[in-house]
Design an enzyme around this catalytic site. Structure first.
Site, short mmCIF file in Angstrom:
data_model
loop_
_atom_site.label_atom_id
_atom_site.label_comp_id
_atom_site.label_asym_id
_atom_site.label_seq_id
_atom_site.Cartn_x
_atom_site.Cartn_y
_atom_site.Cartn_z
N CYS A 15 113.28 -33.83 69.37
CA CYS A 15 113.46 -33.36 68.00
C CYS A 15 114.15 -34.42 67.16
O CYS A 15 114.46 -34.20 65.99
CB CYS A 15 114.25 -32.06 67.98
N CYS A 62 114.92 -27.29 51.92
CA CYS A 62 113.61 -27.95 52.01
C CYS A 62 113.62 -29.16 51.08
O CYS A 62 113.09 -29.12 49.96
CB CYS A 62 112.50 -26.98 51.62
N CYS A 100 112.90 -15.90 50.79
CA CYS A 100 112.58 -17.28 51.19
C CYS A 100 111.15 -17.36 51.69
O CYS A 100 110.75 -16.62 52.61
CB CYS A 100 113.55 -17.73 52.28
N ASN A 107 113.44 -32.56 77.46
CA ASN A 107 113.41 -32.00 76.11
C ASN A 107 114.86 -31.86 75.63
O ASN A 107 115.37 -30.77 75.49
CB ASN A 107 112.70 -30.64 76.13
N PHE A 164 116.67 -30.03 80.61
CA PHE A 164 116.98 -29.43 79.30
C PHE A 164 115.89 -28.40 78.99
O PHE A 164 115.32 -28.38 77.91
CB PHE A 164 117.05 -30.48 78.19
#
Length: 376
Positions: A334, A14, A87, A307, A241
């Protein structure tokens, strides 16, 4: 969000954790706007976001340590193990599961794989939870089948301890490389699909099929796609996709002609199962290469939904879409950088609306949904 491993400098997954969350969102939005600065955008919509912690439905745990005292988490760049059982990205339900799994590894004699020595058998544990019914899918990634019989013999104890374990499999990954899984998947339970449900649409997750890791934001993404498509009264569409069919199944009505294409046969099996459950008669899914499928077709639907993976859809598919000119292209990405490059190749289209979906808090990554309309 507080993370002890981040504070200690042991985990930097992160990378934006020091940045206040509103600033993270603002920086992502600015990045997206700068990528599309050369295009006229009719409507920018406000970013969509969910929880800052406990949102992940999946854990990918490197198994290290010894068979008597296994460690689950990741390897630091110096090679030492980092325990990620606590986590804060994971739901609270995961930590007690990890505790049981450590005991199981010892009981079954599953020797953790030692990267430095290239010895041992158990490389990873992959755990996925359904937000629909709380069932779990567990995959053991093994170097070989050497310990498979021991694993199977010990499973009844594990299933007794964790009755929510619905899908269990072993994946064989023999290569000494940082590759998460191999091609061979061995089912260890009769049930081999985890049921999920977003916006009343049944979806299924199989061991080797891709599924979004942030269910609340993914549900918003699918619902938004459905709303945008319904506003334009689309009667025919491709979902390229398509994965497990999340987008297409949300957007298709009873009369919609939908064709979904995805290279993964596992994902297509999930999509077909969902379509059958929804009673959609004009829907077909096929395990094919999306670009190969599209460029071989002489007929084009009103809307093409794409996608793609991070590399984008590429010049060949962009050229084909430009030539065939569907009325709309709905692009879910993405990787906004490759999406922006693809949009530049689709010169016959204008951007009707764009919306950012923060699927990956505390990182620079995000999803974006863009509706392109053919210029009149």
């Amino acid at each position: 969000m507080h993370c002890a491993q981040y504070t200690a400098g042991r985990c930097r997954s992160c990378q934006w954790l020091d940045k206040p969350y509103p600033q993270q969102l603002a920086d992502k939005q600015h990045h997206l706007e700068s990528l599309l600065a050369g295009h006229a955008v009719t409507q920018w919509l406000a970013p969509v976001f969910g929880r800052e912690s406990t949102f992940r439905n999946k854990a990918k745990m490197v198994v290290s340590g010894s068979v008597e005292r296994p460690l689950l988490g990741m390897l630091h760049r110096d090679g030492t193990p980092v325990d990620l059982c606590a986590c804060p990205l994971y739901p609270p339900s995961f930590e007690p599961v990890f505790t049981v799994l450590k005991t199981f590894i010892a009981r079954a004699g599953l020797t953790p794989y030692n990267v430095a020595r290239k010895r041992g058998e158990l490389k990873f544990l992959l755990l996925t939870e359904s937000t629909y019914n709380g069932e779990l899918m567990l995959r053991f990634v093994l170097r070989s089948e050497t310990k498979l019989a021991q694993l199977i013999a010990a499973l009844p104890w594990l299933q007794q301890q964790l009755p929510q374990l619905a899908v269990i499999s072993a994946n064989i990954q023999p290569v000494h490389m940082a590759i998460l899984e191999g091609e061979r998947e061995i089912p260890l339970t009769e049930q081999q699909a985890l049921p999920e449900r977003f916006n009343q649409v049944p979806l299924y997750i199989r061991p080797q099929s891709f599924f979004q890791t942030n269910p609340p934001v993914a549900a918003s993404l699918y619902a938004t796609a459905r709303q945008w498509v319904q506003e334009h009264e689309v009667h025919s569409m491709w979902d390229l996709f398509c994965g497990v069919g999340g987008f297409g199944l949300h957007c298709a009505g009873p009369e919609t002609q939908l064709t979904g294409i995805e290279i993964s046969a596992e994902a297509i099996a999930c999509a077909r199962q969902s379509a059958e459950q929804l009673g959609l008669k004009n829907v077909s899914f096929a395990a094919l290469d999306s670009t190969r499928f599209a460029t071989a077709e002489a007929q084009i639907p009103e809307l093409v939904l794409v996608n793609p993976p991070r590399r984008g859809i590429g010049r060949e598919l962009c050229d084909y879409l430009s030539q065939m000119a569907p009325k709309f292209i709905l692009y879910s990405s993405c990787n906004a950088e490759t999406m922006a490059k693809d949009i530049s190749l689709l010169a016959g289209y204008h951007i009707e609306r764009v919306q950012l979906f923060d699927m990956f808090p505390h990182t620079s990554h995000y999803e974006v949904l863009t509706l392109l309309a053919l210029r009149r």
